[in-house]
Design a protein around this motif. Structure first.
Motif, PDB file in Angstrom:
ATOM      1  N   TYR A 270     -43.078   5.943  69.020  1.00 19.38           N
ATOM      2  CA  TYR A 270     -41.713   6.227  69.479  1.00 19.38           C
ATOM      3  C   TYR A 270     -40.696   5.616  68.523  1.00 19.38           C
ATOM      4  O   TYR A 270     -39.703   6.264  68.152  1.00 19.38           O
TER       5      TYR A 270
ATOM      6  N   CYS B 239     -44.072  11.240  84.140  1.00 20.26           N
ATOM      7  CA  CYS B 239     -43.659  10.461  82.973  1.00 20.26           C
ATOM      8  C   CYS B 239     -43.697   8.970  83.262  1.00 20.26           C
ATOM      9  O   CYS B 239     -44.109   8.162  82.411  1.00 20.26           O
TER      10      CYS B 239
ATOM     11  N   THR C 188     -45.471  14.502  75.343  1.00 20.82           N
ATOM     12  CA  THR C 188     -46.896  14.225  75.156  1.00 20.82           C
ATOM     13  C   THR C 188     -47.713  15.504  75.009  1.00 20.82           C
ATOM     14  O   THR C 188     -48.558  15.626  74.117  1.00 20.82           O
ATOM     15  N   SER C 189     -47.469  16.484  75.872  1.00 24.99           N
ATOM     16  CA  SER C 189     -48.244  17.736  75.806  1.00 24.99           C
ATOM     17  C   SER C 189     -47.952  18.501  74.520  1.00 24.99           C
ATOM     18  O   SER C 189     -48.866  19.062  73.895  1.00 24.99           O
TER      19      SER C 189
ATOM     20  N   THR D 130     -41.493  10.632  76.544  1.00 24.13           N
ATOM     21  CA  THR D 130     -42.720  10.830  77.313  1.00 24.13           C
ATOM     22  C   THR D 130     -42.938  12.299  77.639  1.00 24.13           C
ATOM     23  O   THR D 130     -44.086  12.750  77.755  1.00 24.13           O
TER      24      THR D 130
ATOM     25  N   GLU E 280     -47.256   7.642  83.197  1.00 29.19           N
ATOM     26  CA  GLU E 280     -47.742   7.471  81.823  1.00 29.19           C
ATOM     27  C   GLU E 280     -47.157   6.225  81.173  1.00 29.19           C
ATOM     28  O   GLU E 280     -47.865   5.464  80.512  1.00 29.19           O
ATOM     29  N   GLU E 281     -45.864   5.989  81.372  1.00 30.14           N
ATOM     30  CA  GLU E 281     -45.226   4.840  80.729  1.00 30.14           C
ATOM     31  C   GLU E 281     -45.753   3.510  81.271  1.00 30.14           C
ATOM     32  O   GLU E 281     -45.821   2.528  80.530  1.00 30.14           O
TER      33      GLU E 281
ATOM     34  N   ARG F 179     -46.982  17.282  71.607  1.00 37.59           N
ATOM     35  CA  ARG F 179     -47.599  16.570  70.482  1.00 37.59           C
ATOM     36  C   ARG F 179     -49.099  16.804  70.447  1.00 37.59           C
ATOM     37  O   ARG F 179     -49.697  17.030  69.382  1.00 37.59           O
ATOM     38  N   ALA F 180     -49.731  16.765  71.624  1.00 38.10           N
ATOM     39  CA  ALA F 180     -51.182  16.957  71.686  1.00 38.10           C
ATOM     40  C   ALA F 180     -51.571  18.357  71.212  1.00 38.10           C
ATOM     41  O   ALA F 180     -52.545  18.524  70.462  1.00 38.10           O
TER      42      ALA F 180
ATOM     43  N   ASP G 285     -44.300   0.659  71.657  1.00 35.65           N
ATOM     44  CA  ASP G 285     -44.704   2.022  71.280  1.00 35.65           C
ATOM     45  C   ASP G 285     -44.236   2.280  69.849  1.00 35.65           C
ATOM     46  O   ASP G 285     -43.108   2.694  69.605  1.00 35.65           O
TER      47      ASP G 285
END
Length: 333
Positions: A293, A279, A177-178, A174, A282-283, A180-181, A290
């Motif tokens: 993942y 985190c 996320t930033s 988690t 978000e989860e 990957r974006a 997922d």
């Protein structure tokens, strides 16, 4: 409000919850899930409860904390109920289990579960090798671990990759996320060239770095090198190789990243390390498997490893030649 119930039972806890609702208007209806926190009864327990309280403001829930106390103590359950300002938008039930009861968390939790509500189990510290086979993991639709909190993070990550079951996830994932974006956004900008290779550099025992490398290996289908460094904590940089020049996202200080790529201005990006509260929020937004993942776990076997080059030692300046001793009047004669 915090109510302590020492040496109690689950039936007494349920009775007290009903009494609190009738007297104070605290309502358990409308909770969207039950969050079970499994941890040792130590100094870090309150941090996990606080993170759950903050998450409950977006996901109203009943939080059941299984705090494992001394295994050598006499068997007993010390209960605690927190509502109102001490529980965010949830109601928190803390079960401190001692002696043989410390291994019987499932039996203590089941009578307190909300009917017809999804169950999420979270291990904020050391978790089981196979979460889905753990008694408290078997109850849950979603199982959250944190490899970064383990004594051997990389070993814990690879072990759970082998035992993965749909519904498993990891806060080490988690936290990406930033990253990957930003990487996906960078590849949306011209020139739209094929990626030929990638390098991910990070702390040697950073499971998030491993998962980021696995994600790139699985989806880009290119060679990915995982470089271990001692220069900073967590992920340090990602480099994507292209014909016109690399795309590089570099974060040396754990807070601000710099994105550089050919034909585009250099950009500074907020990439501060995410805390457990963010985190967890978000989860809890999803209870379905997922798949990304899972794919990233499969990609772990496709990455190659290396070490960051050491800085060359500074060259020593040549020693100055000693001056010849001056001749005395006697020797000169």
């Amino acid at each position: 409000m915090i109510i302590d119930l020492p040496s109690t039972t689950t039936s007494q806890l349920n009775k007290k919850l009903v009494e609190i609702r009738e007297q104070g208007g605290q309502v358990a209806l409308g909770r969207v899930l039950t969050l079970v926190i499994v941890a040792d009864d130590d100094d870090r327990l309150e941090e996990a409860i606080e993170a759950a309280n903050e998450a409950s403001r977006e996901h109203p829930s009943r939080v059941i904390v299984v705090a494992k106390g001394a295994r050598t103590a006499a068997p007993r359950i010390d209960g605690q109920i927190r509502v109102g300002g001490d529980a965010g938008a949830s109601e928190v039930i803390v079960l401190r289990l001692y002696g043989p009861l410390a291994a019987q968390g499932q039996s203590a939790v089941v009578p307190l579960l909300l009917p017809d509500a999804p169950i999420v189990t979270w291990w904020p510290g050391t978790g089981p090798k196979a979460p889905a086979k753990d008694p408290l993991g078997e109850l849950a639709q979603r199982r959250i671990t944190d490899s970064a909190a383990e004594k051997a993070p990389i070993k814990a990550l690879t072990t759970r990759a082998k035992s993965y079951v749909e519904g498993d996830t990891d806060l080490a994932w988690t936290r990406l996320t930033s990253w990957r974006a930003q990487l996906v956004s960078a590849l949306d900008l011209p020139p739209h060239e094929k990626i030929t290779g990638a390098t991910v550099t990070g702390e040697a025992d950073s499971p998030s770095t491993e998962l980021l490398a696995g994600w790139l290996a699985e989806y880009l289908k290119v060679p990915v090198k995982r470089v271990k460094s001692t220069g900073a904590a967590g992920i340090i940089s990602v480099t994507l190789d292209r014909r016109s020049g690399p795309v590089e996202l570099h974060r040396p200080d754990g807070r601000v990243g710099t994105l550089t790529q050919p034909g585009q201005p250099t950009r500074r990006i907020a990439l501060q390390r995410r805390d457990n509260k963010d985190c967890l929020i978000e989860e809890l937004r999803r209870l379905d498997p997922d798949e990304i993942y899972e794919a990233s776990l499969n990609g772990l076997s496709k990455i190659s490893s290396g070490t960051a080059p050491k800085a060359a030692p500074a060259k020593k300046a040549p020693a100055a030649k000693k001056a010849a001793p001056a001749k005395t009047a006697k020797s000169a004669s």
